[in-house]
Write a protein that holds these residues in place. Structure first.
Motif, PDB file in Angstrom:
ATOM      1  N   SER A   1       0.841  -1.198   0.000  1.00  0.00           N
ATOM      2  CA  SER A   1       0.000   0.000   0.000  1.00  0.00           C
ATOM      3  C   SER A   1       0.876   1.248   0.000  1.00  0.00           C
ATOM      4  CB  SER A   1      -0.913   0.018   1.230  1.00  0.00           C
ATOM      5  OG  SER A   1      -1.590   1.265   1.288  1.00  0.00           O
ATOM      6  N   VAL A   2       0.562   2.167  -0.903  1.00  0.00           N
ATOM      7  CA  VAL A   2       1.272   3.455  -0.884  1.00  0.00           C
ATOM      8  C   VAL A   2       0.387   4.531  -0.264  1.00  0.00           C
ATOM      9  CG1 VAL A   2       2.815   2.904  -2.790  1.00  0.00           C
ATOM     10  CG2 VAL A   2       0.611   3.965  -3.283  1.00  0.00           C
ATOM     11  N   THR A   3      -0.769   4.130   0.208  1.00  0.00           N
ATOM     12  CA  THR A   3      -1.680   5.052   0.893  1.00  0.00           C
ATOM     13  C   THR A   3      -1.331   5.031   2.380  1.00  0.00           C
ATOM     14  OG1 THR A   3      -3.389   4.499  -0.709  1.00  0.00           O
ATOM     15  CG2 THR A   3      -4.109   5.585   1.317  1.00  0.00           C
ATOM     16  N   PRO A   4      -1.175   6.194   2.998  1.00  0.00           N
ATOM     17  CA  PRO A   4      -0.773   6.214   4.409  1.00  0.00           C
ATOM     18  C   PRO A   4      -1.745   5.449   5.314  1.00  0.00           C
ATOM     19  CG  PRO A   4      -0.523   8.385   3.448  1.00  0.00           C
ATOM     20  CD  PRO A   4      -1.246   7.546   2.437  1.00  0.00           C
ATOM     21  N   ALA A   5      -1.202   4.814   6.319  1.00  0.00           N
ATOM     22  CA  ALA A   5      -2.016   4.083   7.289  1.00  0.00           C
ATOM     23  C   ALA A   5      -2.707   5.057   8.253  1.00  0.00           C
ATOM     24  CB  ALA A   5      -1.138   3.104   8.070  1.00  0.00           C
ATOM     25  N   ALA A   6      -2.075   6.183   8.526  1.00  0.00           N
ATOM     26  CA  ALA A   6      -2.664   7.148   9.476  1.00  0.00           C
ATOM     27  C   ALA A   6      -3.917   7.775   8.875  1.00  0.00           C
ATOM     28  CB  ALA A   6      -1.636   8.227   9.803  1.00  0.00           C
TER      29      ALA A   6
END
Lengths: 410, 410
Positions: free
Chosen positions: B341-346
């Motif tokens: 995933s390149v989408t932030p976890a936060a």
């Protein structure tokens, strides 16, 4: 005043002999005499079903797949190629999208850039091209946008009446923005002669075709026009606010340097490159995502031209016959001195509308509309009647003049 | 890999508890799992009838009268006022029309002009504001248009990653163009903090809301954003190529000096004045004749928000729950290392999409679509899945992850 019955009879004969009479059946009309197609063309009867298909099936069912499968992505050029023959252009030079105003900006800035590049090219002593001439009688948006284009390219803007353009041209002229037909008076300007004069001065000619395309021959390629723009909701019947178009002459396309370089005009739009690289051809005139519902309504509206093999020459012949007949009927019915035509009598100088100067024009038009004759009013004193040869008949013309006379009689 | 059945059951429970589940019924959906609403939103079921009325009755029967009687003339501001609460703006500051690209041009040029005017105002020694900063990771069109705006206003353009903007700001910075959510990675940027930093440097902040409006709170007024633009065909479901919008903060409106001053933004548009005089308020952001069919399709699409009293806060909560659940399902089903995933976890850094880096992403997406899971692909290696909380459910999410895992297994 002559006897109405003779003109009524003449209208009947003219309608019976009208080779375009059958095209009227393709439009949604009612008992209103609609002489405002020079502002918003009537609805072609098959358009609602086509729009419904675009909404329900192409958007609703195929969704994102329609960009490819329904031909959405290529619609601006494909529809541009359908408009091209109506303005005398070979394929590959017209792209549809944005408003006329936005296209005037693209065309005028690009024209100035080419002119300034010419000055720099090779001959270091070439003139500095830092002046834009704009039709002083133009539809307002053209003048406002020209002022912005001048400001943003470091040019001076000089408003000049079209007839005075040849005398105003000089070695500092970069670009000239002209209207083919004056929106207010209905005067048709000499596109071939003025374009030649602009070229002789080493400048670029940008023509606004809003009030001519679809009503009379334009001949963009034949007359060597550099750039042109126009709307599609008047004589092309594309619907309210339907997208405008931009013509860039083929040999100028590699030099067309757009001030609005959106991702849709990129050589590789889905490459998502950080650096802009313009596409080849008419695509270079695009900006952002095109407005698909309006674009495809226009696409459908253009079928009228193809399916009945309507020629622009036939449209022009009927247009002149309609406006001639209207002027005769007005002359016959309306008391002398009550209105005065500001539209030239000479065919070579007349578009597809008749503008009548009239006291209380605003009030008169209001009453005409109440009586079922729809034209429009332009401040301060002009009644405008537009004649769309595809669906206006000679009986409409006679009726409009008769109702006008009755209205003016009080 | 965990047991699919447990996540299937969890999806059922989440869907049963979803306060927005009923809104899904307002959309035309089928057995495809549609995770591409971040590119083209699904069709609201009542839109076709509304568009049909605009075409058949408003255009076909009322024709030119609809500019007044059907409210066409005021549609850009009226619909702008409907979008306003979705982006945290009070009425009178949003106008709808043109494409996002064209609106970026208006906003950025206007921002530079204000910054340069500030420099001249009173203090002769004020800095020369001649630099534009642009989000280096931006959707391409923003960068291309920013380059043109810089060229035409005599500025230098400097691409900077959003996180580095505070350090790059200086007393020559005129304007900063930023994306609220990165179209590729789904990263949500810190609009309040970055806007404050831009202001502290004496510059103007222009935000592109294409990937956030309708999916999460924006808070334009609250955070003092100067100008913003956005499209309406993603999370606002306005239809293919539906018109974009422009926000100009109320106190800046008198200074908004548009590079595209069309007749629709004139103080007296029907006065047909040769000299431009800008209208007051959001109208000043208009250009030419608006695209009515697309505009009124959008108007209808916005009913979904009003009629179910959908709050942006509820949408945001569901969006985060959907993306959290998708990441969990992907983690559970997809073998380690096959996607990243390149989408932030936060949560504070996540928009409403999940982008997965994947070898052969183009080919993988093609196969996903064949199997009824529609996302999209961005070169060179990103699978994008967009989650529109109005109509995407948890079962969709689980299915998408399951089909992805199956596809990656070959």
């Amino acid at each position: 005043m002559s006897e109405p019955t003779s003109l009524v009879g003449e209208a009947e004969q003219l309608d019976a002999a009208d080779g375009l009479a059958a095209v009227r059946e393709r439009f949604v009309l009612d008992d209103v005499t609609y002489l405002d197609g020079n502002s918003l063309g009537a609805l072609p009867a098959h358009v609602p079903a086509r729009v419904a298909d675009v909404v329900r099936r192409q958007w609703g069912e195929l969704r994102i797949r329609s960009w490819e499968e329904s031909g959405w992505w290529t619609a601006p050029e494909r529809i541009g190629d359908r408009i091209a023959p109506l303005v005398g252009a070979a394929a590959g030079q017209v792209v549809v999208g944005d408003s006329t105003s936005v296209n005037v900006f693209k065309a005028l800035v690009a024209a100035v850039r080419m002119a300034q590049e010419d000055g720099r090219g090779g001959a270091r002593t070439g003139p500095v091209r830092d002046e834009i001439l704009v039709d002083a009688t133009t539809f307002p948006t053209d003048g406002y946008i020209a002022e912005s284009a001048a400001r943003m390219t470091g040019c001076a803007l000089r408003p000049v009446a079209p007839a005075e353009v040849p005398g105003a041209l000089g070695d500092r002229t970069a670009a000239v923005l002209l209207n083919h037909v004056d929106y207010r008076s209905g005067r048709l300007h000499d596109l071939p002669g003025l374009t030649a004069a602009v070229h002789a001065a080493g400048a670029y000619a940008v023509w606004d075709l809003c009030h001519s395309a679809g009503a009379l021959p334009v001949g963009l390629d034949e007359h060597g026009v550099d750039l042109a723009v126009g709307c599609t909701y008047k004589y092309l019947n594309g619907g309210p606010g339907s997208p405008a178009y931009l013509y860039v002459r083929r040999d100028l396309q590699p030099r067309f340097d757009s001030p609005l370089p959106g991702w849709n005009s990129h050589a590789e739009p889905f490459g998502m490159r950080p650096a802009y690289a313009p596409a080849s051809g008419a695509v270079r005139g695009r900006v952002g995502t095109p407005d698909i519902l309006s674009l495809l309504a226009l696409d459908a509206a253009l079928d009228v031209w193809d399916e009945d093999a309507v020629s622009v020459a036939a449209v022009r012949a009927k247009s002149l016959a309609l406006t001639d007949f209207f002027l005769r009927c007005v002359g016959a019915y309306v008391p002398d001195g009550r209105v005065e035509s500001v539209t030239p009598a000479a065919h070579a100088e007349r578009g597809s509308q008749v503008a009548l100067r009239c006291d209380d024009a605003g009030e008169v038009m209001k009453r005409l509309i109440e009586r079922g004759v729809v034209g429009d009013y332009r401040a301060p004193d002009v009644l405008r009647f537009g004649f769309t040869p595809l669906y206006v008949g000679f009986a409409d013309v006679e009726r409009a003049a008769r109702v006008l006379a009755r209205t003016l009689a009080g």
